[in-house]
Design a protein around this motif. Structure first.
Motif, PDB file in Angstrom:
ATOM      1  N   ALA A 150       5.934  11.481  24.048  1.00  0.00           N
ATOM      2  CA  ALA A 150       4.629  12.009  24.507  1.00  0.00           C
ATOM      3  C   ALA A 150       4.216  12.803  23.363  1.00  0.00           C
ATOM      4  O   ALA A 150       2.844  13.018  23.337  1.00  0.00           O
ATOM      5  CB  ALA A 150       4.967  13.015  25.829  1.00  0.00           C
ATOM      6  N   VAL A 151       4.847  13.857  22.809  1.00  0.00           N
ATOM      7  CA  VAL A 151       4.194  14.755  21.732  1.00  0.00           C
ATOM      8  C   VAL A 151       3.815  13.790  20.571  1.00  0.00           C
ATOM      9  O   VAL A 151       2.809  14.131  20.051  1.00  0.00           O
ATOM     10  CB  VAL A 151       5.272  15.562  21.074  1.00  0.00           C
ATOM     11  N   ALA A 152       4.160  12.533  20.264  1.00  0.00           N
ATOM     12  CA  ALA A 152       3.972  11.950  19.225  1.00  0.00           C
ATOM     13  C   ALA A 152       2.853  11.214  19.486  1.00  0.00           C
ATOM     14  O   ALA A 152       1.797  11.202  18.683  1.00  0.00           O
ATOM     15  CB  ALA A 152       5.131  10.754  18.695  1.00  0.00           C
ATOM     16  N   LEU A 153       2.636  10.778  20.855  1.00  0.00           N
ATOM     17  CA  LEU A 153       1.234  10.059  21.087  1.00  0.00           C
ATOM     18  C   LEU A 153       0.182  10.959  21.101  1.00  0.00           C
ATOM     19  O   LEU A 153      -1.074  10.555  20.947  1.00  0.00           O
ATOM     20  CB  LEU A 153       1.284   9.114  22.432  1.00  0.00           C
ATOM     21  N   ALA A 154       0.423  12.414  21.528  1.00  0.00           N
ATOM     22  CA  ALA A 154      -0.495  13.237  21.746  1.00  0.00           C
ATOM     23  C   ALA A 154      -1.163  13.775  20.424  1.00  0.00           C
ATOM     24  O   ALA A 154      -2.199  14.364  20.426  1.00  0.00           O
ATOM     25  CB  ALA A 154      -0.250  14.122  22.900  1.00  0.00           C
ATOM     26  N   ASN A 155      -0.199  13.456  19.531  1.00  0.00           N
ATOM     27  CA  ASN A 155      -0.631  14.180  18.101  1.00  0.00           C
ATOM     28  C   ASN A 155      -0.570  13.378  16.829  1.00  0.00           C
ATOM     29  O   ASN A 155       0.034  13.078  16.140  1.00  0.00           O
ATOM     30  CB  ASN A 155       0.320  15.258  17.685  1.00  0.00           C
ATOM     31  N   ARG A 156      -1.366  12.050  17.356  1.00  0.00           N
ATOM     32  CA  ARG A 156      -1.506  10.991  16.262  1.00  0.00           C
ATOM     33  C   ARG A 156      -2.626  11.373  15.200  1.00  0.00           C
ATOM     34  O   ARG A 156      -2.458  10.491  14.169  1.00  0.00           O
ATOM     35  CB  ARG A 156      -1.854   9.703  17.045  1.00  0.00           C
ATOM     36  N   GLN A 157      -3.269  12.161  15.576  1.00  0.00           N
ATOM     37  CA  GLN A 157      -4.336  12.158  14.375  1.00  0.00           C
ATOM     38  C   GLN A 157      -4.010  12.689  13.136  1.00  0.00           C
ATOM     39  O   GLN A 157      -2.808  13.280  12.770  1.00  0.00           O
ATOM     40  CB  GLN A 157      -5.398  13.358  14.765  1.00  0.00           C
ATOM     41  N   ILE A 163      -1.257  15.072   0.657  1.00  0.00           N
ATOM     42  CA  ILE A 163      -0.784  13.841   1.225  1.00  0.00           C
ATOM     43  C   ILE A 163      -1.569  13.770   2.802  1.00  0.00           C
ATOM     44  O   ILE A 163      -1.403  14.943   3.171  1.00  0.00           O
ATOM     45  CB  ILE A 163       0.736  13.511   1.511  1.00  0.00           C
ATOM     46  N   GLU A 164      -1.689  12.867   3.216  1.00  0.00           N
ATOM     47  CA  GLU A 164      -2.120  12.555   4.664  1.00  0.00           C
ATOM     48  C   GLU A 164      -1.031  12.068   5.462  1.00  0.00           C
ATOM     49  O   GLU A 164      -0.539  10.828   5.302  1.00  0.00           O
ATOM     50  CB  GLU A 164      -3.522  11.685   4.862  1.00  0.00           C
ATOM     51  N   LEU A 165      -0.585  12.765   6.671  1.00  0.00           N
ATOM     52  CA  LEU A 165       0.380  12.189   7.432  1.00  0.00           C
ATOM     53  C   LEU A 165      -0.113  12.395   8.809  1.00  0.00           C
ATOM     54  O   LEU A 165      -1.034  13.214   9.028  1.00  0.00           O
ATOM     55  CB  LEU A 165       1.558  13.062   7.375  1.00  0.00           C
ATOM     56  N   PRO A 166       0.228  11.857   9.883  1.00  0.00           N
ATOM     57  CA  PRO A 166      -0.025  12.182  11.193  1.00  0.00           C
ATOM     58  C   PRO A 166       0.642  13.358  11.720  1.00  0.00           C
ATOM     59  O   PRO A 166       1.630  13.845  11.246  1.00  0.00           O
ATOM     60  CB  PRO A 166       0.781  11.022  12.034  1.00  0.00           C
ATOM     61  N   LEU A 167      -0.077  14.296  12.632  1.00  0.00           N
ATOM     62  CA  LEU A 167       0.577  15.544  12.653  1.00  0.00           C
ATOM     63  C   LEU A 167       1.892  15.475  13.573  1.00  0.00           C
ATOM     64  O   LEU A 167       2.760  16.480  13.160  1.00  0.00           O
ATOM     65  CB  LEU A 167      -0.288  16.113  14.003  1.00  0.00           C
ATOM     66  N   PHE A 168       2.025  14.534  14.365  1.00  0.00           N
ATOM     67  CA  PHE A 168       3.698  14.537  14.845  1.00  0.00           C
ATOM     68  C   PHE A 168       4.665  14.276  13.815  1.00  0.00           C
ATOM     69  O   PHE A 168       5.824  14.962  14.027  1.00  0.00           O
ATOM     70  CB  PHE A 168       3.810  13.546  16.003  1.00  0.00           C
TER      71      PHE A 168
END
Length: 116
Positions: A18-25, A46-51
């Motif tokens: 749930a945390v990973a899906l909510a913080n995908r930006q 570097i660009e990474l997903p927030l999760f």
């Protein structure tokens, strides 16, 4: 008891998903602030997903904590090893002294003497 453990692992996994899906930006991570990066003409980013950043921070904190605790407990482990060596030395000495005490005696009498 095993089912409780599996249930808690499943709840934890659902929470992580749930945390990973909510913080995908995507977020941009910079190694140096912009002002300092200008001095060195070097701006690693570097660009990474927030999760990934969140989970990476948690894992880095756990790793630092484990290493810190391992270093803090070094003296206790060294003391335990010293005590174990001393115990083995004393056990060998007791066996040697028992052997000397019962030397030349009948085996049955030596066993009875040990039991008392």
């Amino acid at each position: 008891m095993r089912y409780i453990r599996y249930m808690s692992i499943a709840i934890f996994a659902v929470a992580l998903i749930a945390v990973a899906l909510a913080n995908r930006q995507m977020v941009e991570l910079k190694l140096l602030p912009s002002e300092i990066a200008g001095w060195f003409s070097l701006a690693p980013r570097i660009e990474l997903p927030l999760f990934a950043v969140i989970f990476g921070g948690i894992l880095a904190g756990l790793l630092v904590g484990f290493i810190w605790e391992w270093m803090r407990e070094y003296s206790q482990r060294a003391e335990a090893a010293k005590m174990a060596r001393e115990k083995r030395k004393l056990e060998r000495q007791v066996r040697r002294l028992k052997g000397e005490k019962h030397e030349g005696k009948d085996e049955v009498l030596a066993l009875l003497d040990e039991a008392s």
